[in-house]
Structure formats: structure tokens, C-alpha cells
Design an enzyme around this catalytic site. Structure first.
Site, PDB file in Angstrom:
ATOM      1  N   ASN A 182       0.866  -1.174   0.000  1.00  0.00           N
ATOM      2  CA  ASN A 182       0.000   0.000   0.000  1.00  0.00           C
ATOM      3  C   ASN A 182       0.907   1.229   0.000  1.00  0.00           C
ATOM      4  OD1 ASN A 182       0.537   0.876   2.776  1.00  0.00           O
ATOM      5  ND2 ASN A 182      -0.684  -0.885   3.396  1.00  0.00           N
ATOM      6  N   VAL A 219      -0.589 -10.015   0.614  1.00  0.00           N
ATOM      7  CA  VAL A 219       0.821 -10.228   0.286  1.00  0.00           C
ATOM      8  C   VAL A 219       1.696  -9.288   1.106  1.00  0.00           C
ATOM      9  CG1 VAL A 219       2.544  -9.965  -1.557  1.00  0.00           C
ATOM     10  CG2 VAL A 219       0.380 -11.100  -2.032  1.00  0.00           C
ATOM     11  N   ASP A 220       1.277  -8.038   1.224  1.00  0.00           N
ATOM     12  CA  ASP A 220       2.052  -7.027   1.946  1.00  0.00           C
ATOM     13  C   ASP A 220       2.312  -7.467   3.392  1.00  0.00           C
ATOM     14  OD1 ASP A 220       3.344  -4.587   2.362  1.00  0.00           O
ATOM     15  OD2 ASP A 220       1.491  -3.450   2.583  1.00  0.00           O
TER      16      ASP A 220
END
Length: 173
Positions: free
Chosen positions: A24, A33-34
Site C-alpha cells: 500500500n 501479500v504485503d
């Protein structure tokens, strides 16, 4: 020529030069995923992201752009963070999604990375339809001049894997 491979599984377990994080704009971690990359890579990634925010990315990383940090404890040298667009039915944001792949490959070339693992950027919580995300990802990687030898799309589930498999098959013959 860049070889495209597909893997179904967890991107954080890949052995590559660089992993691409569907980040983000804050660069400070999130979900999907982050969050997985920040958890698996450990505090070194967040520390470098905080330094980036304190310097040239004070307002965050813009959609379609990319920047690299260490990969921390993962079996990669770098994480390339890119901010995908949120899908919109009223506005065509496909150029921004393509930019995520182009910019990530540009950063990979600057780093000297020869193998890069990508997730399906924007196809999770950002709502991009999987078939279209696969089309844009594969077409952009194939059209982008790069020294990267292997682009590995690491797809979280069978539906994503099948969408990318259809796209790579269509575009290879």
C-alpha cells in the site's frame, strides 16, 4: 529473453533475487501479500520502509511506482514494493497496473536482479478481476525490455494460477 514461470503457493517462500510486494502507499505493511512479506521478512523491511517515508517518499509511494528494500529474513536479496491501483468500473486504471510491472522490472534491472517473483498485483483486496489482472501482467512483462532472466508469477490459489496459465498459454502460441 525472459522466461515466465508459474507457481501456486506462498510468495514469501520463493528463492529469487527479488520478490515483488503488492504494497500500500504507506509502505508500512498491511494485509494480504504485503502483510505476509513484512511478517516473514521481519523488522528490517519495515525499518527500511520507514527510512524511505522519512526521505523521498514522505507522502507515500504513488500508485504504479516501485521502490526496493532488503528482503530481511526471506530467501531473496530484495523486496520491490509496488502500489497497485484499486479496481474501478468507472475509470480505466489498467495503465497504472501495467506500470507496476514495468517499474518493478526497471528497479530489478537497476539492482542487477536476474530472477523476480511477482504476485497478482491488485487482484486481491484491491478487487481487480483475476483474468484481466493476468492479461495485463503477462502482456506487460512480455513487452518490457529487461535483463531479468526469470519472471515467476506466484499465485496464491488455484483460480489465480489457472487465470495466469490460460494467459501464458494464449500469449505463447
Amino acid at each position: 529473453m525472459t522466461v515466465i514461470t508459474l507457481v501456486q503457493g506462498d510468495i514469501t517462500g520463493q528463492t529469487v533475487d527479488a520478490l515483488v510486494n503488492a504494497a500500500n502507499s504507506s509502505l508500512l505493511g498491511g494485509g494480504g501479500v504485503d502483510g505476509a512479506i513484512h511478517r516473514r521478512g521481519g523488522p528490517a523491511i519495515l525499518e527500511e520502509c520507514r527510512k524511505l517515508r522519512a526521505s523521498q517518499y514522505g507522502k507515500g509511494l504513488r500508485t504504479g511506482q516501485a521502490v526496493a528494500t532488503t528482503a530481511g529474513r526471506m530467501d531473496a536479496r530484495w523486496v520491490i514494493h509496488t502500489v497497485g491501483p484499486v479496481f474501478s468500473r468507472s475509470e480505466d486504471r489498467s495503465a497504472l497496473l501495467a506500470s507496476c510491472y514495468r517499474e518493478s522490472l526497471r528497479i530489478a534491472d537497476e539492482l542487477g536482479a536476474r530472477s523476480v517473483a511477482f504476485p497478482a498485483v491488485s487482484a486481491g483486496i484491491y478487487g481487480w478481476p483475476m483474468d484481466d489482472a493476468a492479461r495485463i501482467a503477462v502482456a506487460t512483462v512480455r513487452a518490457t525490455p529487461t535483463d531479468v532472466e526469470e519472471v515467476r508469477f506466484v499465485l496464491f490459489d488455484e483460480r489465480a494460477y489457472e487465470a495466469f496459465a490460460r494467459e501464458t498459454a494464449q500469449r505463447s502460441g
